[in-house]
Design a protein around this motif. Structure first.
Motif, PDB file in Angstrom:
ATOM      1  N   ARG A 211       0.888  -1.103   0.030  1.00 59.13           N
ATOM      2  CA  ARG A 211       0.092   0.005   0.172  1.00 59.13           C
ATOM      3  C   ARG A 211       0.771   1.299  -0.188  1.00 59.13           C
ATOM      4  NH1 ARG A 211      -5.235  -0.809   4.181  1.00 59.13           N
ATOM      5  NH2 ARG A 211      -5.990  -2.786   3.268  1.00 59.13           N
ATOM      6  N   LYS A 212       2.038   1.312   0.678  1.00 60.70           N
ATOM      7  CA  LYS A 212       2.832   2.342   0.722  1.00 60.70           C
ATOM      8  C   LYS A 212       4.018   2.620  -0.070  1.00 60.70           C
ATOM      9  CE  LYS A 212       0.191   3.613   4.203  1.00 60.70           C
ATOM     10  NZ  LYS A 212      -0.468   4.962   4.378  1.00 60.70           N
ATOM     11  N   ALA A 213       4.580   1.427  -0.448  1.00 56.38           N
ATOM     12  CA  ALA A 213       5.815   1.518  -1.144  1.00 56.38           C
ATOM     13  C   ALA A 213       5.916   2.395  -2.417  1.00 56.38           C
ATOM     14  CB  ALA A 213       6.387   0.076  -1.750  1.00 56.38           C
ATOM     15  N   ALA A 214       4.762   2.197  -3.468  1.00 54.69           N
ATOM     16  CA  ALA A 214       4.850   3.388  -4.668  1.00 54.69           C
ATOM     17  C   ALA A 214       4.812   4.633  -4.180  1.00 54.69           C
ATOM     18  CB  ALA A 214       3.404   2.887  -5.103  1.00 54.69           C
ATOM     19  N   GLY A 215       3.913   5.239  -3.144  1.00 56.05           N
ATOM     20  CA  GLY A 215       4.185   6.670  -2.807  1.00 56.05           C
ATOM     21  C   GLY A 215       5.512   6.841  -2.107  1.00 56.05           C
ATOM     22  N   MET A 216       6.251   5.906  -1.635  1.00 56.73           N
ATOM     23  CA  MET A 216       7.323   6.162  -0.902  1.00 56.73           C
ATOM     24  C   MET A 216       8.389   6.352  -1.885  1.00 56.73           C
ATOM     25  SD  MET A 216       6.945   3.506   2.349  1.00 56.73           S
ATOM     26  CE  MET A 216       8.450   4.053   3.490  1.00 56.73           C
ATOM     27  N   ILE A 217       8.362   5.437  -2.810  1.00 58.47           N
ATOM     28  CA  ILE A 217       9.257   5.705  -3.908  1.00 58.47           C
ATOM     29  C   ILE A 217       9.246   6.905  -4.827  1.00 58.47           C
ATOM     30  CG2 ILE A 217       9.942   4.611  -6.254  1.00 58.47           C
ATOM     31  CD1 ILE A 217       9.155   1.824  -5.391  1.00 58.47           C
ATOM     32  N   HIS A 219       7.872   9.658  -3.423  1.00 65.26           N
ATOM     33  CA  HIS A 219       7.887  10.830  -2.482  1.00 65.26           C
ATOM     34  C   HIS A 219       6.477  11.725  -2.793  1.00 65.26           C
ATOM     35  CE1 HIS A 219      12.106   9.320  -2.027  1.00 65.26           C
ATOM     36  NE2 HIS A 219      12.413  10.212  -0.989  1.00 65.26           N
ATOM     37  N   THR A 220       5.433  10.958  -2.860  1.00 71.34           N
ATOM     38  CA  THR A 220       4.383  11.585  -2.445  1.00 71.34           C
ATOM     39  C   THR A 220       3.860  11.028  -1.064  1.00 71.34           C
ATOM     40  OG1 THR A 220       3.212   9.813  -3.738  1.00 71.34           O
ATOM     41  CG2 THR A 220       4.083  11.646  -4.879  1.00 71.34           C
ATOM     42  N   PHE A 221       3.636  12.000  -0.388  1.00 74.20           N
ATOM     43  CA  PHE A 221       3.224  11.411   1.256  1.00 74.20           C
ATOM     44  C   PHE A 221       1.774  12.353   1.392  1.00 74.20           C
ATOM     45  CE2 PHE A 221       7.940  11.675   1.131  1.00 74.20           C
ATOM     46  CZ  PHE A 221       8.092  10.283   1.461  1.00 74.20           C
ATOM     47  N   SER A 272       4.155   7.202   6.139  1.00 74.67           N
ATOM     48  CA  SER A 272       5.154   6.833   5.413  1.00 74.67           C
ATOM     49  C   SER A 272       6.400   7.651   4.838  1.00 74.67           C
ATOM     50  CB  SER A 272       4.803   6.446   3.773  1.00 74.67           C
ATOM     51  OG  SER A 272       4.117   7.198   3.349  1.00 74.67           O
ATOM     52  N   ALA A 273       6.120   8.993   5.503  1.00 74.71           N
ATOM     53  CA  ALA A 273       7.089   9.776   5.171  1.00 74.71           C
ATOM     54  C   ALA A 273       8.333   9.700   6.297  1.00 74.71           C
ATOM     55  CB  ALA A 273       6.787  11.291   5.525  1.00 74.71           C
ATOM     56  N   LEU A 274       8.233   8.606   7.061  1.00 71.15           N
ATOM     57  CA  LEU A 274       9.265   8.190   7.949  1.00 71.15           C
ATOM     58  C   LEU A 274      10.467   8.116   7.196  1.00 71.15           C
ATOM     59  CD1 LEU A 274       9.825   7.568  10.973  1.00 71.15           C
ATOM     60  CD2 LEU A 274       9.202   5.191  10.536  1.00 71.15           C
ATOM     61  N   LEU A 275      10.222   7.517   5.684  1.00 69.65           N
ATOM     62  CA  LEU A 275      11.187   7.589   4.805  1.00 69.65           C
ATOM     63  C   LEU A 275      12.292   8.658   4.746  1.00 69.65           C
ATOM     64  CD1 LEU A 275      12.757   6.052   2.353  1.00 69.65           C
ATOM     65  CD2 LEU A 275      11.107   7.228   0.767  1.00 69.65           C
ATOM     66  N   LEU A 276      11.668   9.831   4.896  1.00 70.34           N
ATOM     67  CA  LEU A 276      12.671  11.099   4.921  1.00 70.34           C
ATOM     68  C   LEU A 276      13.691  11.185   6.007  1.00 70.34           C
ATOM     69  CD1 LEU A 276       9.664  13.749   3.821  1.00 70.34           C
ATOM     70  CD2 LEU A 276      11.274  12.591   2.135  1.00 70.34           C
ATOM     71  N   VAL A 277      13.335  10.810   7.353  1.00 67.45           N
ATOM     72  CA  VAL A 277      14.223  10.630   8.229  1.00 67.45           C
ATOM     73  C   VAL A 277      15.289   9.634   8.127  1.00 67.45           C
ATOM     74  CG1 VAL A 277      14.327  10.091  10.761  1.00 67.45           C
ATOM     75  CG2 VAL A 277      12.349  11.281   9.876  1.00 67.45           C
ATOM     76  N   ILE A 278      15.021   8.520   7.426  1.00 69.92           N
ATOM     77  CA  ILE A 278      16.134   7.454   7.159  1.00 69.92           C
ATOM     78  C   ILE A 278      17.108   8.169   5.988  1.00 69.92           C
ATOM     79  CG2 ILE A 278      16.607   5.314   6.287  1.00 69.92           C
ATOM     80  CD1 ILE A 278      15.260   5.308   9.058  1.00 69.92           C
ATOM     81  N   GLU A 279      16.298   8.733   5.054  1.00 66.83           N
ATOM     82  CA  GLU A 279      17.267   9.273   4.082  1.00 66.83           C
ATOM     83  C   GLU A 279      18.248  10.388   4.471  1.00 66.83           C
ATOM     84  OE1 GLU A 279      14.765   8.744  -0.015  1.00 66.83           O
ATOM     85  OE2 GLU A 279      14.354  10.518   1.196  1.00 66.83           O
ATOM     86  N   THR A 285      19.431  11.977  -0.745  1.00 64.85           N
ATOM     87  CA  THR A 285      18.495  12.598  -1.382  1.00 64.85           C
ATOM     88  C   THR A 285      17.658  11.869  -2.522  1.00 64.85           C
ATOM     89  OG1 THR A 285      19.585  13.897  -3.150  1.00 64.85           O
ATOM     90  CG2 THR A 285      19.153  15.065  -0.984  1.00 64.85           C
ATOM     91  N   PRO A 286      16.366  11.900  -2.824  1.00 71.37           N
ATOM     92  CA  PRO A 286      15.665  11.022  -3.745  1.00 71.37           C
ATOM     93  C   PRO A 286      16.547  10.661  -4.883  1.00 71.37           C
ATOM     94  CG  PRO A 286      14.043  12.347  -2.585  1.00 71.37           C
ATOM     95  CD  PRO A 286      15.525  12.776  -2.267  1.00 71.37           C
TER      96      PRO A 286
END
Length: 291
Positions: A211-217, A219-221, A272-279, A285-286
């Protein structure tokens, strides 16, 4: 059935709308004006006065306690024998307090938090974990079956909120691991979409990937469940674990990462914007290639 619905937020509005479309007479109240297919009440008291069932879907424990226990709140205005179903995500202790106060004035109470996000609310496919008496659970089923597809009585008052806390612990941890995996893959210049496809088909498969990976890839949150709310829920997890004396080392780290996401200004974004912290921790950057 006459239903009062308090809280028309991201989750509450589609839930209340589904009840209207199922044929119920729904009187809703929201602090800020909302467009709604049912009847909009001018106050909590007006919404609940003649209701058979009262549903609250609010952000946090203080909101629920104020709406339910306040001078012009649910318990002051509801008819005796009415069924109160709190579907918010709040502290288990607060849910137990609400049930005790409700019972003292002749109102039946269930804590019935949900999982499934905005899409689950829209589709009527939420997972609903219910605490309270078995008799009240049976009485609530015709309403709950409009809102969810997995509806389970998990124990006495407060048990629903305890199961929801465990749910939020697993979801946050999984989002964190998916975020780490995507960052790791990107650092090695692996194409993310096919990588996610094969991961989702194996033992690593999970609903966050689905459900979330496509948006994470991409970067739409767009928020289906905001960082702010998951931060609040993880606070409930930490407090409840401390009270029970249970160790949640991975959960504690995830709670810190979620707090960091909020501190970095991402609170209104999807969790899913937790990705931004990991990055950020990886100083990436993406789309950045491997150094």
């Amino acid at each position: 059935m006459r239903i009062a619905f308090v809280g028309l937020g991201i989750m509450g509005l589609p839930m209340a709308t589904n009840l209207v479309r199922a044929g119920h007479d729904v009187w809703a109240y929201n602090r800020s004006p909302r467009s709604f297919e049912g009847t909009l009440a001018g106050s909590v008291a007006e919404a609940v006065a003649e209701a058979d069932v009262i549903i609250t879907m609010l952000p946090d424990s203080p909101d629920v306690l104020a709406v339910v226990l306040g001078d012009d709140g649910v318990l002051a205005s509801a008819g005796r024998g009415a069924l109160l179903i709190d579907m918010s995500s709040i502290a288990p202790a607060a849910a137990s307090d609400v049930a005790a106060e409700a019972g003292a004035v002749g109102v039946r109470a269930l804590d019935a938090p949900v999982s499934g996000g905005e899409q689950g609310a829209i589709d009527g496919t939420l997972s609903i974990m219910v605490g309270g008496s078995a008799e009240d659970f049976e009485a609530a089923l015709p309403v709950l079956e409009v809102l969810g597809s997995t509806i389970v009585h998990v124990g006495p008052a407060g048990a629903g909120q305890t199961v929801k806390a465990a749910n939020q612990l697993i979801v946050a941890g999984t989002i964190g691991l998916v975020a780490e995996a995507l960052t790791f893959l990107a650092a090695h210049s692996v194409e993310l979409e096919p990588a996610v496809e094969v991961l989702a088909g194996g033992l690593a498969g999970n609903r966050i990937l689905d459900r979330k990976a496509a948006g994470m890839i991409a970067h739409t949150f767009e928020p289906g469940f905001r960082i702010d709310l998951h931060h609040k829920d993880l606070g409930i997890v930490i407090d409840s674990a401390r009270a029970a004396g249970t160790a949640i080392p991975l959960g504690a780290v995830t709670a810190q990462l979620m707090a960091a996401a909020r501190a970095q200004g991402h609170g209104s974004l999807d969790h899913s914007a937790l990705l931004l912290v990991i990055e950020s921790l990886s100083r990436r950057t993406p789309g950045q290639p491997t150094p």
